[in-house]
Design a protein around this motif. Structure first.
Motif, short mmCIF file in Angstrom:
data_model
loop_
_atom_site.label_atom_id
_atom_site.label_comp_id
_atom_site.label_asym_id
_atom_site.label_seq_id
_atom_site.Cartn_x
_atom_site.Cartn_y
_atom_site.Cartn_z
N LEU A 165 0.83 -1.20 0.00
CA LEU A 165 0.00 0.00 0.00
C LEU A 165 0.86 1.25 0.00
O LEU A 165 1.90 1.30 0.68
CB LEU A 165 -0.92 0.02 1.23
CG LEU A 165 -1.95 -1.12 1.32
CD1 LEU A 165 -2.68 -1.04 2.66
CD2 LEU A 165 -2.94 -1.03 0.16
N ARG A 166 0.42 2.26 -0.74
CA ARG A 166 1.10 3.55 -0.69
C ARG A 166 0.58 4.31 0.53
O ARG A 166 -0.62 4.43 0.76
CB ARG A 166 0.85 4.37 -1.95
CG ARG A 166 1.45 5.76 -1.85
CD ARG A 166 1.47 6.49 -3.16
NE ARG A 166 1.95 7.85 -2.96
CZ ARG A 166 2.22 8.70 -3.95
NH1 ARG A 166 2.04 8.31 -5.21
NH2 ARG A 166 2.65 9.92 -3.70
N GLN A 167 1.50 4.83 1.31
CA GLN A 167 1.14 5.55 2.52
C GLN A 167 0.66 6.96 2.18
O GLN A 167 1.09 7.55 1.19
CB GLN A 167 2.34 5.63 3.46
CG GLN A 167 2.87 4.30 3.92
CD GLN A 167 4.13 4.44 4.75
OE1 GLN A 167 4.91 5.37 4.57
NE2 GLN A 167 4.34 3.52 5.67
N PRO A 168 -0.20 7.54 3.02
CA PRO A 168 -0.55 8.95 2.82
C PRO A 168 0.66 9.84 3.11
O PRO A 168 1.64 9.42 3.73
CB PRO A 168 -1.68 9.18 3.84
CG PRO A 168 -1.51 8.11 4.86
CD PRO A 168 -0.92 6.93 4.15
N LEU A 169 0.57 11.08 2.65
CA LEU A 169 1.69 12.01 2.78
C LEU A 169 2.15 12.15 4.22
O LEU A 169 3.35 12.20 4.51
CB LEU A 169 1.28 13.37 2.20
CG LEU A 169 2.33 14.48 2.28
CD1 LEU A 169 3.59 14.10 1.50
CD2 LEU A 169 1.74 15.79 1.75
N GLY A 170 1.20 12.21 5.16
CA GLY A 170 1.58 12.37 6.57
C GLY A 170 2.40 11.21 7.10
O GLY A 170 3.32 11.40 7.89
N GLU A 171 2.08 9.99 6.66
CA GLU A 171 2.86 8.82 7.09
C GLU A 171 4.24 8.83 6.47
O GLU A 171 5.23 8.43 7.10
CB GLU A 171 2.12 7.53 6.72
CG GLU A 171 0.84 7.29 7.51
CD GLU A 171 1.11 7.00 8.99
OE1 GLU A 171 2.28 6.70 9.33
OE2 GLU A 171 0.16 7.08 9.78
N GLU A 172 4.33 9.28 5.21
CA GLU A 172 5.65 9.41 4.58
C GLU A 172 6.50 10.42 5.34
O GLU A 172 7.70 10.18 5.59
CB GLU A 172 5.50 9.85 3.13
CG GLU A 172 4.80 8.84 2.24
CD GLU A 172 4.50 9.37 0.85
OE1 GLU A 172 4.02 8.60 0.00
OE2 GLU A 172 4.74 10.57 0.62
N LEU A 173 5.90 11.53 5.70
CA LEU A 173 6.63 12.55 6.46
C LEU A 173 7.04 12.02 7.81
O LEU A 173 8.19 12.23 8.25
CB LEU A 173 5.74 13.79 6.61
CG LEU A 173 6.35 14.98 7.33
CD1 LEU A 173 7.58 15.50 6.60
CD2 LEU A 173 5.30 16.10 7.47
#
Length: 345
Positions: free
Chosen positions: A270-278
């Motif tokens: 799954l691709r993580q949302p931007l906040g999880e990437e940050l």
């Protein structure tokens, strides 16, 4: 929330201190200061990402929006929020108009939380040189996103040429599920040497390029790219010298792992949302050596991990680039300036 229009940096510092006193315990235990350099259209996305990241890393968020840097009239507008919809996060949103935007550090530096690391994140087109931006020079860690650049291929090369330990890229962060899956799959292959690596996907996508660089750095084989039907990364196939193959294929949020002589396995991808990437990038503040190795392999620029981490600010005025060349004086050519000869009559 406190809103200050046409204000000064000193008034912003006072208002933040007053809001912190009102919030009480919400402001304790800050782990870092996060400076986000964004365009106006990215402000809400930045707030949402910071809210997710702050659940794991309580921070002071300073959002800097630069507007009309070529305008000679300067103005500072600010919004201050402590807690509230952003959770365990103190936020100062500053919209800097005119020439003040070129000196954003003069307002941002007094707002840094004491005795904690500083991370600067450019949510938008990354700078060609981080040293041009003093907000990047003061940071312990610097986060860009080459996927948002107008020319991702050129942006990857800029990041390599400009690299200093402490730099990272969200295009690299998005590879974490792929790297985890591939590393686990290859570890079960009894360490057989790779003979060929094929990546199906968009060869101009920075994540695909960095994945190829990472595989080249780890396996010692330069990857080849094939069309992935519009996907950034559709599949990765590794051919081992014994003749077998190992492949991971993306399939609507899952990964299908295929290996010669073994049944297929399905795993989440799954691709993580931007906040999880940050939040993932905020977990470590030391140099990301695997990223440097991947960036070096994909661009061919060597010695990235041997560079100095300390940056020195380079003054860069966009007005000089935008200023038109002076017009030539509107004078006639020399022949036209000669006085007419007398007729002798």
């Amino acid at each position: 929330m406190i809103a200050l229009w046409d204000t000064t940096g000193q008034e912003v510092v006072k208002a933040l201190a007053a809001e912190r006193r009102s919030a009480g315990g919400v402001t304790s235990g800050l782990a870092l200061t996060l400076i986000a350099v964004v365009d106006e259209r990215h402000v809400r996305d930045t707030e949402q990402a910071a809210m997710i990241a702050a659940q794991q890393h309580p921070c002071r968020l300073i959002i800097v929006v630069r507007r009309n840097v070529l305008d000679q009239d300067s103005r500072l507008d600010a919004e201050i929020m402590v807690g509230g919809r952003l959770g365990p996060c103190e936020a100062v949103i500053m919209r800097m108009h005119g020439r003040l935007a070129l000196h954003a550090e003069s307002v941002a530096l007094p707002l840094l939380a004491p005795d904690v690391p500083v991370v600067t994140w450019w949510h938008g087109d990354p700078p060609e040189k981080i040293a041009y931006d003093p907000l990047g020079v003061v940071a312990d860690r610097r986060i860009t996103d080459t996927a948002q650049a107008a020319d991702p291929d050129a942006a990857l090369k800029w990041r390599a040429e400009d690299y200093a330990p402490g730099d990272t890229d969200l295009a690299w962060t998005r590879l974490t599920p792929w790297r985890t899956t591939l590393a686990g799959a290859y570890d079960t292959a009894d360490g057989v040497a790779a003979d060929k690596v094929t990546i199906k996907g968009d060869r101009h996508d920075p994540s695909a390029r960095l994945l190829g660089g990472w595989l080249q750095a780890r396996l010692g084989v330069k990857p080849t790219y094939a069309d992935g039907d519009g996907k950034a990364i559709a599949s990765v196939e590794v051919t081992v010298k014994s003749g077998g193959t190992l492949s991971v294929t993306a399939d609507d949020g899952t990964a299908v792992l295929s290996r010669t002589g073994f049944p297929d396995r399905t795993m989440p991808l799954l691709r993580q949302p931007l906040g999880e990437e940050l939040a993932e990038e905020l977990r470590r503040l030391d140099p990301d050596e695997p990223y440097a190795a991947a960036l070096s392999s994909t661009t061919g620029i060597r010695g990235l991990n041997d560079r100095e981490s300390q940056r020195v600010h380079i003054w860069h005025d966009p007005a000089l680039a935008e200023k038109p060349e002076p017009d030539e004086p509107d004078t006639p050519p020399p022949a036209a300036r000669k006085k007419p000869a007398k007729s002798g009559k």
